[in-house]
Design an enzyme around this catalytic site. Structure first.
Site, PDB file in Angstrom:
ATOM      1  N   SER A 140       0.926  -1.131  -0.053  1.00 36.19           N
ATOM      2  CA  SER A 140       0.016  -0.137  -0.045  1.00 36.19           C
ATOM      3  C   SER A 140       0.923   1.053   0.104  1.00 36.19           C
ATOM      4  CB  SER A 140      -0.808   0.187   1.362  1.00 36.19           C
ATOM      5  OG  SER A 140      -1.242   1.362   1.683  1.00 36.19           O
ATOM      6  N   TYR A 153      -0.891  -0.425  10.048  1.00 36.25           N
ATOM      7  CA  TYR A 153      -1.235  -0.926   8.969  1.00 36.25           C
ATOM      8  C   TYR A 153       0.029  -0.528   7.925  1.00 36.25           C
ATOM      9  CZ  TYR A 153      -3.471  -1.233   4.539  1.00 36.25           C
ATOM     10  OH  TYR A 153      -3.892  -1.527   3.099  1.00 36.25           O
TER      11      TYR A 153
HETATM   12  P1  NAP Z   1     -11.235  -6.525   1.189  1.00 42.56           P
HETATM   13  O1  NAP Z   1     -12.471  -5.999  -0.106  1.00 42.56           O
HETATM   14  O2  NAP Z   1     -11.735  -6.195   2.866  1.00 42.56           O
HETATM   15  O3  NAP Z   1     -10.892  -7.982   1.156  1.00 42.56           O
HETATM   16  C1  NAP Z   1      -9.907  -8.640   1.875  1.00 42.56           C
HETATM   17  C2  NAP Z   1      -9.890  -9.916   1.451  1.00 42.56           C
HETATM   18  O4  NAP Z   1      -9.165 -10.672   2.362  1.00 42.56           O
HETATM   19  C3  NAP Z   1     -11.182 -10.618   1.494  1.00 42.56           C
HETATM   20  O5  NAP Z   1     -11.412 -11.829   0.530  1.00 42.56           O
HETATM   21  C4  NAP Z   1     -11.282 -11.381   3.150  1.00 42.56           C
HETATM   22  O6  NAP Z   1     -12.091 -12.467   2.869  1.00 42.56           O
HETATM   23  C5  NAP Z   1      -9.748 -11.980   2.839  1.00 42.56           C
HETATM   24  N1  NAP Z   1      -9.378 -11.925   4.528  1.00 42.56           N
HETATM   25  C6  NAP Z   1      -9.444 -11.052   5.595  1.00 42.56           C
HETATM   26  N2  NAP Z   1      -9.114 -11.451   6.657  1.00 42.56           N
HETATM   27  C7  NAP Z   1      -8.733 -12.879   6.389  1.00 42.56           C
HETATM   28  C8  NAP Z   1      -8.084 -13.991   7.023  1.00 42.56           C
HETATM   29  N3  NAP Z   1      -7.880 -13.874   8.366  1.00 42.56           N
HETATM   30  N4  NAP Z   1      -7.750 -14.781   6.423  1.00 42.56           N
HETATM   31  C9  NAP Z   1      -8.069 -15.343   4.995  1.00 42.56           C
HETATM   32  N5  NAP Z   1      -8.548 -14.161   4.117  1.00 42.56           N
HETATM   33  C10 NAP Z   1      -8.822 -12.981   4.667  1.00 42.56           C
HETATM   34  O7  NAP Z   1     -10.095  -5.755   0.997  1.00 42.56           O
HETATM   35  P2  NAP Z   1      -9.151  -5.276  -0.411  1.00 42.56           P
HETATM   36  O8  NAP Z   1      -9.342  -3.804  -0.317  1.00 42.56           O
HETATM   37  O9  NAP Z   1      -9.541  -6.085  -1.452  1.00 42.56           O
HETATM   38  O10 NAP Z   1      -7.809  -5.510   0.266  1.00 42.56           O
HETATM   39  C11 NAP Z   1      -6.928  -6.457  -0.584  1.00 42.56           C
HETATM   40  C12 NAP Z   1      -5.338  -5.922  -0.116  1.00 42.56           C
HETATM   41  O11 NAP Z   1      -5.244  -4.850  -0.572  1.00 42.56           O
HETATM   42  C13 NAP Z   1      -5.091  -5.855   1.261  1.00 42.56           C
HETATM   43  O12 NAP Z   1      -3.783  -6.543   1.397  1.00 42.56           O
HETATM   44  C14 NAP Z   1      -4.969  -4.613   1.349  1.00 42.56           C
HETATM   45  O13 NAP Z   1      -4.170  -3.981   2.390  1.00 42.56           O
HETATM   46  C15 NAP Z   1      -4.668  -3.870   0.103  1.00 42.56           C
HETATM   47  N6  NAP Z   1      -4.888  -2.490  -0.139  1.00 42.56           N
HETATM   48  C16 NAP Z   1      -6.056  -2.184  -0.217  1.00 42.56           C
HETATM   49  C17 NAP Z   1      -6.378  -1.070  -0.440  1.00 42.56           C
HETATM   50  C18 NAP Z   1      -7.830  -0.103  -0.387  1.00 42.56           C
HETATM   51  O14 NAP Z   1      -7.886   1.074  -0.599  1.00 42.56           O
HETATM   52  N7  NAP Z   1      -8.654  -1.002  -0.718  1.00 42.56           N
HETATM   53  C19 NAP Z   1      -5.407   0.107  -0.364  1.00 42.56           C
HETATM   54  C20 NAP Z   1      -4.108  -0.364  -0.291  1.00 42.56           C
HETATM   55  C21 NAP Z   1      -3.783  -1.528  -0.266  1.00 42.56           C
HETATM   56  P3  NAP Z   1     -12.724 -13.114   4.017  1.00 42.56           P
HETATM   57  O15 NAP Z   1     -13.521 -12.192   4.836  1.00 42.56           O
HETATM   58  O16 NAP Z   1     -13.752 -14.221   3.265  1.00 42.56           O
HETATM   59  O17 NAP Z   1     -11.734 -13.999   4.814  1.00 42.56           O
END
Ligand code: NAP
Length: 262
Positions: A140, A153
């Site tokens: 990120s 984070y």
């Molecule tokens: P999201 O929509 O909340 O999805 C997170 C995913 O991780 C879901 O599939 C969730 O599925 C899974 N997950 C969460 N806790 C888990 C656990 N304990 N074990 C296994 N799986 C788990 O988030 P996203 O935005 O797509 O994020 C994906 C990545 O992108 C993350 O690493 C995040 O830090 C990074 N990121 C996101 C943003 C943003 O603004 N969205 C910005 C920078 C970086 P379940 O709940 O089914 O387990």
């Protein structure tokens, strides 16, 4: 990487991970989808099978639970068809450091760093041995900016960037591609899950745009892909400044400014 190699994606039940799953399925790759929510994984798997005809397996696991994480590690070690790991599962945590519970801080670090590095460690030796494959780690831009006020984070995401840079130095000569993807705010469930009202935020990137840009970087075999960074020269300058600093380190000699006055 072969065109029909299998891709294992963590955090594939929604958001960035589910979008990667959709894109790789349309590229003809078979998939292994990992997350906790089995029903959501099954629904996505079924729709991708019907849309694309690829083979999609699900591997439900809570990556903060050592035994469930170990099952995913074993799959990465043993399934030679898996040539690409998308290390995407992650979470955020709102609030100041002193308001966050030690339990929540520990769980965040376990998911965003321990699970990610263990999964990379499980697959890397096999990929290096085969001389092909890829490890994609989702970091990120918060990992570049303590000023954003998300210290834990951001620290986990700084870990992801450093790890990716180090692994790339070691694995690229062995034929294994490593990519760090650094999104900024992207419209997914991550905000709601962290207790942040998404409507209070400035414009966010669409998740489709984010993943498509990340895949442009992937196809170019770029080490660090920052889709929201408009002038790539900024990243290059930061990296050059870092290397300049490193070249000025003289291990055996204390810098003059720290030498006690006579
Ligand atoms: P999201 O929509 O909340 O999805 C997170 C995913 O991780 C879901 O599939 C969730 O599925 C899974 N997950 C969460 N806790 C888990 C656990 N304990 N074990 C296994 N799986 C788990 O988030 P996203 O935005 O797509 O994020 C994906 C990545 O992108 C993350 O690493 C995040 O830090 C990074 N990121 C996101 C943003 C943003 O603004 N969205 C910005 C920078 C970086 P379940 O709940 O089914 O387990």
């Amino acid at each position: 990487m072969t065109s029909h190699s299998t891709v294992l994606i963590t955090g594939a039940s929604t958001g960035i991970g589910a979008t990667y799953a959709q894109r790789f399925a349309h590229r003809g790759h078979n998939l292994v989808l990992v997350a906790r929510d089995k029903a959501r994984l099954e629904a996505l798997a079924e729709s991708l099978r019907q849309e694309t005809g690829v083979t999609v397996n699900i591997l439900p696991a809570d990556l903060t639970q050592p035994d469930e994480l170990a099952a995913v590690e074993a799959r990465l070690r043993e399934d030679a068809k898996i040539e690409i790991l998308i290390n995407n599962a992650g979470a955020a945590l709102s609030g100041s450091f002193i308001s966050q519970s030690t339990e929540d801080v520990g769980r965040l670090v376990t998911l965003n760093t321990t699970a990610l590095v263990r999964l990379a460690s499980a697959i890397a030796p096999r990929l290096a041995q085969a001389g092909k494959g890829a490890i994609v780690n989702i970091g990120s831009v918060v990992g570049l900016a303590p000023e954003f006020g998300m210290s834990v984070y951001g620290a986990t995401k700084a870990f992801v960037l450093f790890l990716s840079q180090g692994l790339s130095l070691e694995l690229t000569p062995k034929g294994v591609y490593v990519q760090a993807v650094l999104p900024a705010g992207t419209r997914t469930e991550i905000w709601e899950r962290a207790g942040i009202d998404v409507n209070t935020l400035a414009d966010l990137m669409h998740v489709d745009d984010l993943v498509d840009a990340a895949l442009v970087g992937f196809d170019r075999r770029e080490l660090v892909t920052i889709p929201p960074l408009h002038d790539a020269a900024h990243w290059e300058a930061l990296n050059a400044a870092r290397l300049g600093l490193v070249s000025d380190l003289r291990q055996a000699h204390v810098a003059e400014r720290y030498q006690a006055a006579p």
